[in-house]
Design an enzyme around this catalytic site. Structure first.
Site, PDB file in Angstrom:
ATOM      1  N   CYS A 139       0.805  -1.221   0.006  1.00 57.98           N
ATOM      2  CA  CYS A 139      -0.077   0.020  -0.101  1.00 57.98           C
ATOM      3  C   CYS A 139       0.958   1.294  -0.155  1.00 57.98           C
ATOM      4  O   CYS A 139       1.403   1.602   1.109  1.00 57.98           O
ATOM      5  CB  CYS A 139      -0.964  -0.125   1.279  1.00 57.98           C
ATOM      6  SG  CYS A 139      -1.972   1.410   1.406  1.00 57.98           S
ATOM      7  N   CYS A 142      -0.083   3.854   2.433  1.00 56.52           N
ATOM      8  CA  CYS A 142       0.196   3.843   3.822  1.00 56.52           C
ATOM      9  C   CYS A 142       1.801   3.906   3.884  1.00 56.52           C
ATOM     10  O   CYS A 142       2.172   4.502   5.050  1.00 56.52           O
ATOM     11  CB  CYS A 142      -0.254   2.315   4.261  1.00 56.52           C
ATOM     12  SG  CYS A 142      -1.689   1.786   3.528  1.00 56.52           S
ATOM     13  N   ASP A 143       2.297   3.450   3.092  1.00 52.88           N
ATOM     14  CA  ASP A 143       4.109   3.216   3.415  1.00 52.88           C
ATOM     15  C   ASP A 143       4.864   4.249   2.543  1.00 52.88           C
ATOM     16  O   ASP A 143       5.992   4.234   2.779  1.00 52.88           O
ATOM     17  CB  ASP A 143       4.137   1.886   3.397  1.00 52.88           C
ATOM     18  CG  ASP A 143       3.732   0.996   4.315  1.00 52.88           C
ATOM     19  OD1 ASP A 143       3.466   1.585   5.389  1.00 52.88           O
ATOM     20  OD2 ASP A 143       3.395  -0.294   4.098  1.00 52.88           O
TER      21      ASP A 143
END
Ligand code: NDP
Length: 329
Positions: A139, A142-143
């Site tokens: 993701c 997210c990261d």
């Protein structure tokens, strides 16, 4: 099989942000709530590193910490959590539902909220498994932030891979996109392809598959195998790319195998959601990534969980089952 004599007002399947938020709301509406959390519990947040886009955490929060704190909050509000996987659901709203788990337990309930989420598809390499959360991610939203001024690779040729690689150029100095087919067979929509092709930080490597993820404690590179045509003959050549992160973007699959024949699923296997978070079966509701393949964020999943819980509370109230729904009005 151990059969509990309790009839729960609601059983929530799944313990990611959606299931736990739903449980928080149903337990605070004084519904007798059981969360069948899955085993391992917690969903996708437990395999990401730090969550920095959930409001209220100025320094971010570890995915595991976020889930364990929310579990405590849910328990403190009176819900029961068990770390088991659901095998089968039978029954109906009129006669109560029966939920069987892999621990050999049977639970009865008036209503159900399905919040089992979706799982990122992985390549299936041993080395990939070893580095999940240590350079292998699924993701970019997210990261991606952790790859500021770094070099990363994205695997996949669909819209997700295009979106992830374009997003990653905000942070990374270079983004390789590894596609197993040739350029003309790229699956992504033309618009998304063009955006990626036009980006000077993105380099496509076609006809290639990732063979191995390399590193000690964290990812330092990937081995890829590329099909090339030399003198009219197809040859496979191996090479190593030095990258700090590998984003696998080869699609997601909803965790709905156990629901086949119970509620309507769409052509991709996601639960079909009708008004007020209802599914096609009366008394069964749905929330989170298991029906939503567009937003797929912790915050949107939590929002859906809240909505589904309020809908269940109202549904029970409308059917003459005593609740404290008035507190929401
Ligand atoms: P897709 O199924 O569309 O694409 C998956 C990609 O991964 C394909 O290129 C496929 O290759 C490749 N792939 C699959 N398995 C492997 C493997 N083992 N090794 C290497 N490559 C592999 O999934 P997406 O997640 O990209 O998209 C899902 C849906 O969501 C689509 O309908 C898409 O349009 C939509 N979406 C829309 C977005 C938007 O509009 N903003 C953003 C993201 C997704 P191959 O082609 O060879 O099978």
């Amino acid at each position: 099989m151990n059969e509990s004599s309790t009839i729960f007002d609601v059983i929530i399947l799944g313990s990611g942000p959606s299931g736990l938020t739903a449980a928080l709301y149903t337990s605070r509406a004084f519904l007798n709530t059981l969360v069948i959390a899955g085993n391992p519990p917690g969903g996708q947040l437990t395999i990401t590193t730090r969550v920095e886009n959930f409001p209220g955490f100025p320094e971010g929060v570890l995915g595991t910490e976020f889930i364990s704190n929310t579990r405590k909050q849910v328990k403190n509000n009176g819900a029961k959590l068990i770390d088991e996987n659901v095998l089968k659901i039978s029954g109906s709203f009129e006669d109560n539902f029966t939920v069987e788990t892999d621990a050999g337990n049977i639970y009865k309930t008036r209503t159900i909220i399905i919040a089992t989420g979706s799982s990122a598809k992985w390549l299936g390499l041993e080395s990939e498994k070893k580095f999940i959360g240590k350079g292998v991610c699924a993701c970019a939203t997210c990261d991606g932030f952790f790859y500021k001024h770094r070099v990363v690779a994205v695997v996949g040729g669909g819209d997700s891979a295009m979106e992830e690689s374009t997003f990653l150029t905000r942070f990374a100095t270079k983004v390789y996109v590894i596609v197993r087919k040739g350029k003309k067979d790229l699956r992504a929509s033309k618009y998304m392809q063009k955006k990626a092709f036009d980006d000077p930080k993105i380099e496509f490597i076609f006809n290639s598959v990732v063979k191995e993820v390399i590193g000690n404690d964290v990812v330092t590179g990937i081995k890829i195998s590329t099909k090339n045509i030399k003198d009219g003959v197809e040859v496979e050549e191996e090479s190593t790319l030095q990258v700090d992160g590998l984003f696998v973007a080869i699609g997601h699959e909803p965790n709905t195998k156990f629901l086949e024949g119970l509620v309507e699923l769409d052509e991709k296997g996601y639960v079909k959601m009708f008004e007020n978070h209802k599914t096609s079966k009366e008394g069964i509701f749905v929330s989170g990534d298991v029906h939503d393949h567009i937003y797929r964020q912790a915050i949107s999943a939590a929002g859906y969980g809240c909505q589904a819980a309020i809908d269940v509370t109202r549904f029970l109230s409308d059917h003459g089952i005593e609740t404290h729904v008035s507190s929401y009005e």
